[in-house]
Write a protein that holds these residues in place. Sequence first.
Motif, PDB file in Angstrom:
ATOM      1  N   SER A 295       0.834  -1.211   0.000  1.00 29.16           N
ATOM      2  CA  SER A 295       0.000   0.000   0.000  1.00 29.16           C
ATOM      3  C   SER A 295       0.866   1.257   0.000  1.00 29.16           C
ATOM      4  O   SER A 295       0.564   2.235  -0.692  1.00 29.16           O
ATOM      5  CB  SER A 295      -0.918   0.005   1.219  1.00 29.16           C
ATOM      6  OG  SER A 295      -1.832  -1.076   1.179  1.00 29.16           O
ATOM      7  N   LEU A 296       1.956   1.213   0.766  1.00 28.80           N
ATOM      8  CA  LEU A 296       2.876   2.347   0.821  1.00 28.80           C
ATOM      9  C   LEU A 296       3.525   2.578  -0.539  1.00 28.80           C
ATOM     10  O   LEU A 296       3.595   3.709  -1.028  1.00 28.80           O
ATOM     11  CB  LEU A 296       3.941   2.095   1.886  1.00 28.80           C
ATOM     12  CG  LEU A 296       5.013   3.165   2.063  1.00 28.80           C
ATOM     13  CD1 LEU A 296       4.390   4.480   2.500  1.00 28.80           C
ATOM     14  CD2 LEU A 296       6.064   2.720   3.074  1.00 28.80           C
ATOM     15  N   LEU A 297       3.990   1.501  -1.169  1.00 26.05           N
ATOM     16  CA  LEU A 297       4.618   1.632  -2.482  1.00 26.05           C
ATOM     17  C   LEU A 297       3.596   2.075  -3.533  1.00 26.05           C
ATOM     18  O   LEU A 297       3.943   2.808  -4.472  1.00 26.05           O
ATOM     19  CB  LEU A 297       5.250   0.304  -2.895  1.00 26.05           C
ATOM     20  CG  LEU A 297       6.496  -0.113  -2.108  1.00 26.05           C
ATOM     21  CD1 LEU A 297       6.984  -1.479  -2.567  1.00 26.05           C
ATOM     22  CD2 LEU A 297       7.602   0.919  -2.275  1.00 26.05           C
TER      23      LEU A 297
ATOM     24  N   VAL B 113       3.418   5.770  -3.245  1.00 28.54           N
ATOM     25  CA  VAL B 113       4.615   6.375  -3.838  1.00 28.54           C
ATOM     26  C   VAL B 113       4.508   6.362  -5.358  1.00 28.54           C
ATOM     27  O   VAL B 113       4.835   7.343  -6.033  1.00 28.54           O
ATOM     28  CB  VAL B 113       5.883   5.624  -3.369  1.00 28.54           C
ATOM     29  CG1 VAL B 113       7.106   6.108  -4.141  1.00 28.54           C
ATOM     30  CG2 VAL B 113       6.094   5.813  -1.869  1.00 28.54           C
ATOM     31  N   LYS B 114       4.048   5.247  -5.903  1.00 25.56           N
ATOM     32  CA  LYS B 114       3.876   5.134  -7.355  1.00 25.56           C
ATOM     33  C   LYS B 114       2.927   6.215  -7.876  1.00 25.56           C
ATOM     34  O   LYS B 114       3.222   6.889  -8.879  1.00 25.56           O
ATOM     35  CB  LYS B 114       3.313   3.749  -7.688  1.00 25.56           C
ATOM     36  CG  LYS B 114       2.962   3.544  -9.159  1.00 25.56           C
ATOM     37  CD  LYS B 114       2.085   2.329  -9.367  1.00 25.56           C
ATOM     38  CE  LYS B 114       0.666   2.584  -8.869  1.00 25.56           C
ATOM     39  NZ  LYS B 114      -0.266   1.483  -9.244  1.00 25.56           N
ATOM     40  N   MET B 115       1.806   6.394  -7.193  1.00 25.15           N
ATOM     41  CA  MET B 115       0.821   7.386  -7.610  1.00 25.15           C
ATOM     42  C   MET B 115       1.411   8.792  -7.567  1.00 25.15           C
ATOM     43  O   MET B 115       1.226   9.596  -8.494  1.00 25.15           O
ATOM     44  CB  MET B 115      -0.391   7.309  -6.672  1.00 25.15           C
ATOM     45  CG  MET B 115      -1.710   7.312  -7.386  1.00 25.15           C
ATOM     46  SD  MET B 115      -3.115   6.926  -6.299  1.00 25.15           S
ATOM     47  CE  MET B 115      -2.717   7.707  -4.768  1.00 25.15           C
TER      48      MET B 115
ATOM     49  N   LEU C 101       3.003  14.157  -2.517  1.00 21.58           N
ATOM     50  CA  LEU C 101       3.386  12.920  -1.849  1.00 21.58           C
ATOM     51  C   LEU C 101       2.620  12.741  -0.538  1.00 21.58           C
ATOM     52  O   LEU C 101       2.174  11.629  -0.209  1.00 21.58           O
ATOM     53  CB  LEU C 101       4.899  12.908  -1.600  1.00 21.58           C
ATOM     54  CG  LEU C 101       5.509  11.603  -1.105  1.00 21.58           C
ATOM     55  CD1 LEU C 101       5.138  10.440  -2.016  1.00 21.58           C
ATOM     56  CD2 LEU C 101       7.024  11.724  -1.017  1.00 21.58           C
ATOM     57  N   LYS C 102       2.449  13.808   0.202  1.00 21.63           N
ATOM     58  CA  LYS C 102       1.704  13.730   1.463  1.00 21.63           C
ATOM     59  C   LYS C 102       0.257  13.316   1.212  1.00 21.63           C
ATOM     60  O   LYS C 102      -0.282  12.442   1.909  1.00 21.63           O
ATOM     61  CB  LYS C 102       1.742  15.090   2.184  1.00 21.63           C
ATOM     62  CG  LYS C 102       1.033  15.078   3.527  1.00 21.63           C
ATOM     63  CD  LYS C 102       0.956  16.481   4.122  1.00 21.63           C
ATOM     64  CE  LYS C 102       2.312  17.007   4.483  1.00 21.63           C
ATOM     65  NZ  LYS C 102       2.213  18.323   5.190  1.00 21.63           N
ATOM     66  N   ASN C 103      -0.373  13.908   0.210  1.00 21.72           N
ATOM     67  CA  ASN C 103      -1.757  13.559  -0.097  1.00 21.72           C
ATOM     68  C   ASN C 103      -1.885  12.121  -0.583  1.00 21.72           C
ATOM     69  O   ASN C 103      -2.862  11.433  -0.262  1.00 21.72           O
ATOM     70  CB  ASN C 103      -2.316  14.514  -1.154  1.00 21.72           C
ATOM     71  CG  ASN C 103      -2.553  15.912  -0.611  1.00 21.72           C
ATOM     72  OD1 ASN C 103      -2.615  16.100   0.609  1.00 21.72           O
ATOM     73  ND2 ASN C 103      -2.669  16.878  -1.483  1.00 21.72           N
ATOM     74  N   ALA C 104      -0.919  11.662  -1.356  1.00 22.79           N
ATOM     75  CA  ALA C 104      -0.954  10.281  -1.850  1.00 22.79           C
ATOM     76  C   ALA C 104      -0.858   9.292  -0.698  1.00 22.79           C
ATOM     77  O   ALA C 104      -1.548   8.262  -0.681  1.00 22.79           O
ATOM     78  CB  ALA C 104       0.180  10.046  -2.846  1.00 22.79           C
TER      79      ALA C 104
ATOM     80  N   LYS D 173      -1.723   9.886   2.483  1.00 18.71           N
ATOM     81  CA  LYS D 173      -2.962   9.978   3.262  1.00 18.71           C
ATOM     82  C   LYS D 173      -4.130   9.313   2.547  1.00 18.71           C
ATOM     83  O   LYS D 173      -5.037   8.783   3.184  1.00 18.71           O
ATOM     84  CB  LYS D 173      -3.287  11.447   3.544  1.00 18.71           C
ATOM     85  CG  LYS D 173      -2.349  12.109   4.560  1.00 18.71           C
ATOM     86  CD  LYS D 173      -2.778  13.535   4.839  1.00 18.71           C
ATOM     87  CE  LYS D 173      -1.918  14.170   5.918  1.00 18.71           C
ATOM     88  NZ  LYS D 173      -2.322  15.575   6.197  1.00 18.71           N
ATOM     89  N   TYR D 174      -4.097   9.334   1.217  1.00 19.32           N
ATOM     90  CA  TYR D 174      -5.197   8.773   0.434  1.00 19.32           C
ATOM     91  C   TYR D 174      -5.349   7.269   0.676  1.00 19.32           C
ATOM     92  O   TYR D 174      -6.450   6.719   0.535  1.00 19.32           O
ATOM     93  CB  TYR D 174      -4.931   9.047  -1.052  1.00 19.32           C
ATOM     94  CG  TYR D 174      -5.997   8.503  -1.974  1.00 19.32           C
ATOM     95  CD1 TYR D 174      -7.225   9.143  -2.106  1.00 19.32           C
ATOM     96  CD2 TYR D 174      -5.771   7.343  -2.716  1.00 19.32           C
ATOM     97  CE1 TYR D 174      -8.203   8.646  -2.955  1.00 19.32           C
ATOM     98  CE2 TYR D 174      -6.744   6.836  -3.568  1.00 19.32           C
ATOM     99  CZ  TYR D 174      -7.951   7.484  -3.680  1.00 19.32           C
ATOM    100  OH  TYR D 174      -8.908   6.991  -4.513  1.00 19.32           O
ATOM    101  N   THR D 175      -4.264   6.598   1.026  1.00 20.24           N
ATOM    102  CA  THR D 175      -4.352   5.158   1.285  1.00 20.24           C
ATOM    103  C   THR D 175      -5.233   4.861   2.486  1.00 20.24           C
ATOM    104  O   THR D 175      -5.762   3.749   2.621  1.00 20.24           O
ATOM    105  CB  THR D 175      -2.956   4.564   1.537  1.00 20.24           C
ATOM    106  OG1 THR D 175      -2.402   5.124   2.746  1.00 20.24           O
ATOM    107  CG2 THR D 175      -2.018   4.849   0.378  1.00 20.24           C
TER     108      THR D 175
END
Length: 446
Positions: A97-99, A102-104, A158-161, A163-165
């Motif tokens: 989920s973390l990766l 990062v990908k997004m 990156l922060k929003n991505a 948090k989006y998880t």
Amino acid sequence: MFLSGLLLHVAVLLQMSATWAWQSPVTTTSTTARQRQHHQQQQVFHRLSSTTAPLDELYYSFIEAPLQTQISANRITLTRYLDQVAKDNPDLQDMVSLLGAVKMACKTISNLVNRAGLVYPDDDDEQGGEDDDIHKDYTVDGRYYSMQRLDQLSTIVLKNALKYTGKCEVTQPERNPHDVAEHQPGVLIAKSIDSNYVACLDPLDGSGNADASICTGTVFGVFEESDNNQEDTHDIVESTMSQKDKLVESVLQPAKNMKAAGYCLYSSATVLVFTLGDTVQGFTLDPQINEFVLTHKNLKIPSRGNVYSCNEANSEGWDASYKDYLLALKYGRGQTGKRYAHRYVGSMVGDIHRTLLYGGIFGYPSDTMDHPDGNLQLLYKTAPMAFVVHKAGGRCIDGRGNSLLDVRPNRVHQKSPCFIGSPDDVNELETFLGRTTHSSPANSLS
């Protein structure tokens, strides 16, 4: 106008013929394939004679479609790869989920970097209000404006991505008051809510180069918070330490404790390279499908290269032993007997990515003039990059008798000298430094 249109029609037909010949040679084409080609020809002729679309659009839409089909059809996408990792290793679901986040984020940051030269205020624009301050920053120092703005945008993305998880707690460390004069990137620290994973991320390394269209990159490293560390924090400092401070403290670990690390290079192509602790994989962003596809499977650094990378502007403050090593490389007096080339982009991610692919050595040593501990932050720059190169078969040292993987940072923005590269090149460097690097057994390749 008629002549130019006729020439373009001819060019399309020639390209069409060449493409069909390349895809399906006459000697091997089946009857069904020839019928399919004939049907495609009829469609193209119909479009050429009846379409009202601009000719450029017609030309490029025809040229790009076969390439997309041929290049991307059989590739393994990053999404598919991560899904398989989660399926084979259910305990890595939170890591996946973390990766994925990062990908997004890397896709969006890649777009921001590519558009960096298009977002500056126009000198002829006389708008008032808040834009005046931004315009003033740019006209005074365009490079500073680019670096500051891209850092801010990349950090937000990156922060929003993350948090989006819905599975990450994200914080941003405070600037160090002792380093006020230095540029400190918008570093992020993320903690998985459902596991002990903690990550440190540099949203955009080399942001000052983006204005000149030089490569930049995102760097990340993932640790696992130990139970002992959690107990000590709870029993000793819980009453005096805020939750944010605890999160920052949890990532102050040596690189050998990393469970995953990687970087995303933004250049002529966008390349995401990472390791989950075993092999190193490289994925390239295909802009036609907007997905990362596997292009560098099981990356291994060559045992030796023929390129050294460093900022020789600082050479007057370097140790004599390191300067002797560089002279040996320049004059072909080293172990290979061949002269090395010097390549230095000035973007750490770009320089180390080249070293990983082609071999050689990258170094940012200490100097007695301006950088007593080098000029690269350990926790979120050199440590993750060193971990990736290490897992690809390379070596990384600090030039002070330690493996870079063993050096534990005491603060987020702490710097450290570093030498990262092919094992034989780093071994040769050590003979000049006169030091034997001591590394723990945990650093051995799995």
